[in-house]
Design an enzyme around this catalytic site. Structure first.
Site, PDB file in Angstrom:
ATOM      1  CE  LYS A  70      -0.875  -1.115  18.204  1.00 38.03           C
ATOM      2  NZ  LYS A  70      -0.771  -0.200  17.048  1.00 38.03           N
ATOM      3  NE  ARG A  93      -8.039   9.773  22.161  1.00 37.04           N
ATOM      4  CZ  ARG A  93      -8.362  10.497  21.103  1.00 37.04           C
ATOM      5  NH1 ARG A  93      -9.594  10.419  20.611  1.00 37.04           N
ATOM      6  NH2 ARG A  93      -7.484  11.284  20.514  1.00 37.04           N
ATOM      7  CG  HIS A 134      -3.980  18.271  25.853  1.00 35.31           C
ATOM      8  ND1 HIS A 134      -3.160  17.290  26.377  1.00 35.31           N
ATOM      9  CD2 HIS A 134      -3.834  18.196  24.500  1.00 35.31           C
ATOM     10  CE1 HIS A 134      -2.541  16.656  25.390  1.00 35.31           C
ATOM     11  NE2 HIS A 134      -2.937  17.179  24.253  1.00 35.31           N
ATOM     12  CG  ASP A 164      -3.065  17.187  33.008  1.00 33.64           C
ATOM     13  OD1 ASP A 164      -4.185  16.830  32.607  1.00 33.64           O
ATOM     14  OD2 ASP A 164      -2.148  17.515  32.233  1.00 33.64           O
TER      15      ASP A 164
END
Length: 364
Positions: A70, A93, A134, A164
């Protein structure tokens, strides 16, 4: 920088720090020689390092630098590094990298040959793309979770190996290597959209092929490979520990039955009506000796009967020990690099903390 010595030596990848599939994929690529810089948030910015939660293994073989994305200056430094990279992997995301100013459009404009790997659970598009989730959630919409477990019971909570790491990490690695080869030949990079749901469905290909042919039932624990078959399941031994039985082929089945002392029984292996009796016989037999006694009985046979080892036992099993499947680092047993290459084998290196300016200079 960690100098790669494996088949991927010379490949430079920026890893945006994440949990789940991304660090395992980066670890495997780094073990095979890729020069990877992991970009983690400064601790003062809320933390980004994962060393205390498996990072001593998952973060091996590569360097880490700390940036606050940032911060305009830090973001500019990251773009300088990306300009010199072959690939980038991230696990935010959809839209987060764009909001930070380092999305695919910006990065590919800076470096047209860059391969931009995006790892998510649901994918970059679709009704669920922006939803949290998840491993267990991703498995739930693929048919895979439904296919696991006992008949009439809720599916068990699986380790995050299928989702995963199977549908995620492995497909991220395959996508990155494929796109890196393409970029090497064409000079043109691209975006690799890796979704755990996509990968798990691909892993389910055999079962989706069997389903319409009547070779697989959509009801769990009623099929050959889901625990219904008495010759493909686990059994409890006299000491409360377990053995795994995988005697699918008739000749292996015969050896297993003989080893149990049941050779006089006239079992029809594929007669499902006889499976309940067969299972009861096998359960009673296995319960008569300890796990290790049964392991000794079947060790030199092709009966496909093996002991179910704990994580503490696995590193000292003779087969695993002889092949050095585990290595010792800092008094910790950890998996050795895989797969094994005859000319350019992978290596395990200690992670290094690196200033971003040094990383940029070393890639210049």
């Amino acid at each position: 920088m960690t100098e790669g010595k494996g088949p991927l030596a010379g490949i430079r990848i920026v890893e945006i720090d994440a949990i789940g599939p991304v660090p395992l994929a980066a670890m495997l690529l780094a073990d095979l020689g890729a020069d990877i810089v992991r970009v983690a948030r400064p601790a003062t910015a809320g933390g980004g390092d994962w060393e205390d939660v498996g990072g001593d293994i998952l973060h091996r073989s590569r360097s880490v630098t700390h940036l606050d994305l940032k911060n305009d200056r830090h973001r500019a430094l990251l773009l300088d590094l990306i300009e010199r990279a072959d690939g980038l992997i991230e696990g935010y995301r959809p839209g987060v990298m764009e909001r930070l100013g380092v999305g695919p459009e910006v990065c590919l404009a800076r470096n047209p040959r860059l391969v931009f790997g995006r790892m998510t659970g649901w994918g970059q598009s679709g009704p669920l793309a922006l939803r949290a989730g998840h491993d267990i959630n991703y498995l739930s919409i693929t048919g895979a979770l439904h296919a696991m477990g006992a008949k009439g019971e809720p599916p068990p909570v699986p380790l995050n190996l299928v989702g995963d790491y199977g549908g995620g990490s492995m497909f991220l690695i395959m996508g990155m290597l494929s796109a890196l080869l393409s970029a090497k030949m064409t000079g043109k990079g691209q975006v690799v959209d890796v979704a755990i749901t996509d990968g798990v469905v691909s892993l389910m290909s055999l079962f989706y092929a069997w389903l319409p042919k009547g070779l697989w039932s959509d009801e769990p624990a009623t099929n050959l490979l889901d625990g219904a078959a008495p010759f493909y399941r686990c059994y409890t031994c006299a000491d409360g520990r377990h053995v795994a039985v995988g005697s699918l082929e008739p000749k292996f089945f015969a050896q297993m039955v003989a080893g149990l002392g049941l050779a006089d029984r006239e079992y029809d292996q594929n007669d499902r009506a006889g499976w309940p009796v067969m299972q009861a016989d096998f359960a009673a037999a296995f319960a008569s000796r300890t796990r290790d006694e049964w392991a000794a009985v079947f060790e030199a046979t092709d009966a496909c009967v093996t002991p179910v080892l704990s994580m503490e036992e696995a590193p000292v099993h003779p087969h695993n020990h002889e092949r050095a499947i585990f290595v010792d680092r800092n008094a910790t047993k950890q998996p050795a690099p895989a797969p094994r290459l005859s000319v350019t084998p992978g290596t395990v290196e200690e992670p290094q903390v690196l200033d971003i300016s040094d990383a940029i200079e070393s890639w210049s």
